[in-house]
Motif scaffolding. Structure first.
Motif, PDB file in Angstrom:
ATOM      1  N   GLU A   1       0.832  -1.206   0.000  1.00  0.00           N
ATOM      2  CA  GLU A   1       0.000   0.000   0.000  1.00  0.00           C
ATOM      3  C   GLU A   1       0.864   1.254   0.000  1.00  0.00           C
ATOM      4  N   TRP A   2       1.830   1.296   0.898  1.00  0.00           N
ATOM      5  CA  TRP A   2       2.676   2.487   0.994  1.00  0.00           C
ATOM      6  C   TRP A   2       3.546   2.660  -0.241  1.00  0.00           C
ATOM      7  N   LYS A   3       3.953   1.556  -0.842  1.00  0.00           N
ATOM      8  CA  LYS A   3       4.798   1.644  -2.032  1.00  0.00           C
ATOM      9  C   LYS A   3       4.072   2.320  -3.178  1.00  0.00           C
ATOM     10  N   THR A   4       2.790   2.038  -3.318  1.00  0.00           N
ATOM     11  CA  THR A   4       2.037   2.571  -4.454  1.00  0.00           C
ATOM     12  C   THR A   4       1.276   3.856  -4.135  1.00  0.00           C
TER      13      THR A   4
ATOM     14  N   PRO B   1       2.025   9.003  -1.569  1.00  0.00           N
ATOM     15  CA  PRO B   1       1.794  10.454  -1.674  1.00  0.00           C
ATOM     16  C   PRO B   1       0.407  10.892  -1.211  1.00  0.00           C
ATOM     17  N   VAL B   2      -0.572   9.975  -1.219  1.00  0.00           N
ATOM     18  CA  VAL B   2      -1.959  10.372  -0.971  1.00  0.00           C
ATOM     19  C   VAL B   2      -2.157  10.963   0.431  1.00  0.00           C
TER      20      VAL B   2
ATOM     21  N   PRO C   1      -9.854  10.159  -0.518  1.00  0.00           N
ATOM     22  CA  PRO C   1      -8.849   9.394  -1.272  1.00  0.00           C
ATOM     23  C   PRO C   1      -7.990   8.500  -0.386  1.00  0.00           C
ATOM     24  N   VAL C   2      -7.738   8.934   0.856  1.00  0.00           N
ATOM     25  CA  VAL C   2      -6.955   8.119   1.782  1.00  0.00           C
ATOM     26  C   VAL C   2      -7.708   6.839   2.118  1.00  0.00           C
TER      27      VAL C   2
ATOM     28  N   LEU D   1      -2.892  12.714  -7.410  1.00  0.00           N
ATOM     29  CA  LEU D   1      -4.018  11.889  -6.971  1.00  0.00           C
ATOM     30  C   LEU D   1      -4.473  10.970  -8.100  1.00  0.00           C
ATOM     31  N   ASN D   2      -4.812   9.753  -7.749  1.00  0.00           N
ATOM     32  CA  ASN D   2      -5.079   8.705  -8.732  1.00  0.00           C
ATOM     33  C   ASN D   2      -6.342   8.999  -9.532  1.00  0.00           C
TER      34      ASN D   2
END
Length: 406
Positions: free
Chosen positions: A9-12, A15-16, A129-130, A192-193
């Motif tokens: 999760e943190w790898k991808t 930034p969120v 988003p988080v 943001l994705n």
């Protein structure tokens, strides 16, 4: 997003929560800079301090309507789209404060306009988003995002002071808004994705209002709103009266300000610590413990007798509890309600928290005026936080199940 390990999760998505933290810092700059603008604004416009501070009640009242609407829009079109729409107008409404001519009604009107812009970039919209990106380490991710409140408290007053001294208060509002808004527009647009936001719109638009209404009338939401509202009333009342109470006990003004700094630092520690624990233990059990932390702090303050050591210990406990409380409420809402309506549900809860928080200072000030002591309010906070802890405990156990449109 499919379930994966915390490391993945943190790898991808790392930034969120950081972008959300910076966004929340900007959305809370009005209350965190009130002390900087109070004297120059009231002196220049001839407003009383009561009229100036009452403007924040105007914002809260407008927010009671605007924030839930913004939350619903975020769930339907995506948080990213709403943020891109709202960041610029919010900064412009800050700049409009510089056009004030002295009428209290004009000032309150500008505050109402700003509250509408603020609703588009309110805390629930930044948290959405988080919530969508994190599951295994959602508690820590929310804690980092909500640290934006502490970041705003630490940075925005210094930045505002610099702008007021260099530009005057009228241009300082616009400078603050632009300093925050320009980089945030770039970050939200570029980072943001966008793919995830587009995919989820299909689900959001098919979600009937009946489902949202059922969630808002559920036992879980009622307990959440009651717990957060009562705690906000007690904690804000305690925080606002902390310096006056400490000075009355014989502690100097400078030392009392230092105690408040301990409160702020402890809130950051409490927020991150509880964020980590939320991913490893029951949120309900942890919530009860956190909601009861103000009790020993209150007992210390009742027996303070000019002791700086006691004041620091009490402020540390209150800070840890205050920082952790936001984490627990946001995490609980994310776990107990469908992701597709998180912003809608939590926005309504946030509006309830805001009105309750505004009543805390009013209650503490009224009791002090009536009895000449802050001890009455201190004693009153004990049953208040116990009630909040009970509301957390009475929430149904389990996680939100998917809600399908009918």
């Amino acid at each position: 997003m499919t379930d994966c390990s915390p490391a993945e999760e943190w790898k991808t998505s790392w930034p969120v929560p950081l972008i959300a933290m910076l966004g929340i810092a900007g959305s809370t700059l009005m209350p965190t800079t009130i002390g900087v603008f109070l004297k120059p604004v009231t002196s220049d416009l001839g407003l009383s301090q009561i009229a100036f501070t009452a403007s924040f009640m105007v914002q809260i009242l407008v927010g009671l309507i605007a924030i839930p609407i913004a939350g619903r829009i975020a769930d339907r079109i995506g948080a990213r789209r709403l943020l891109l729409i709202g960041i610029g107008p919010y900064a412009l409404t800050l700049g409009l404060f510089g056009t004030a001519t002295g009428s209290v009604w004009q000032w309150w009107g500008l505050c109402a306009i700003n509250a509408i812009g603020l609703a588009c970039i309110c805390i629930p919209v930044w948290l959405k988003p988080v919530v969508e990106e994190f599951r295994a380490s959602r508690g820590l991710a929310l804690a980092i995002a909500l640290a934006g409140i502490g970041l705003s408290t630490a940075v925005m007053p210094l930045l505002a002071t610099t702008y007021v001294q260099a530009l005057g208060w009228r241009w300082a509002y616009l400078a603050l808004g632009a300093t925050w808004a320009i980089p945030m527009l770039v970050l939200v647009f570029a980072v943001l994705n966008r793919t995830r936001q587009t995919v989820t719109v299909v689900v959001r638009t098919s979600m009937p209002a009946r489902v949202l209404r059922e969630n808002l009338l559920s036992r879980t939401f009622c307990c959440l709103a009651l717990a957060g509202g009562i705690y906000a009333c007690a904690s804000y009342g305690l925080f606002i009266m902390l310096i006056p109470m400490l000075t009355l006990s014989g502690i100097g003004l400078a030392a009392s300000a230092g105690v408040v700094s301990v409160f702020g630092l402890s809130s950051l520690v409490g927020r991150v610590l509880v964020g980590i624990l939320l991913d490893r233990m029951s949120a309900r059990t942890l919530g009860v413990v956190v909601f009861l932390l103000p009790i020993p702090a209150t007992l210390m303050l009742l027996q303070i007798d000019g002791s700086l050591t006691v004041a620091i210990a009490a402020a540390a406990l209150l800070g840890i509890a205050g920082g952790a409380e936001n984490d627990i409420l946001a995490y609980t809402a994310a776990r107990r309600f469908p992701e597709t309506m998180f912003a809608s549900v939590y926005a309504v809860a946030t509006a309830a928290f805001a009105i309750s928080a505004s009543l805390g200072p009013l209650l503490s000030s009224s009791l002090y005026s009536a009895y000449g002591t802050y001890n009455i309010f201190l004693i009153a906070t004990i049953p208040m936080v116990i009630t909040g802890a009970m509301a957390i405990w009475l929430m149904p156990s389990g996680q939100a199940r998917p809600v399908l449109a009918a």
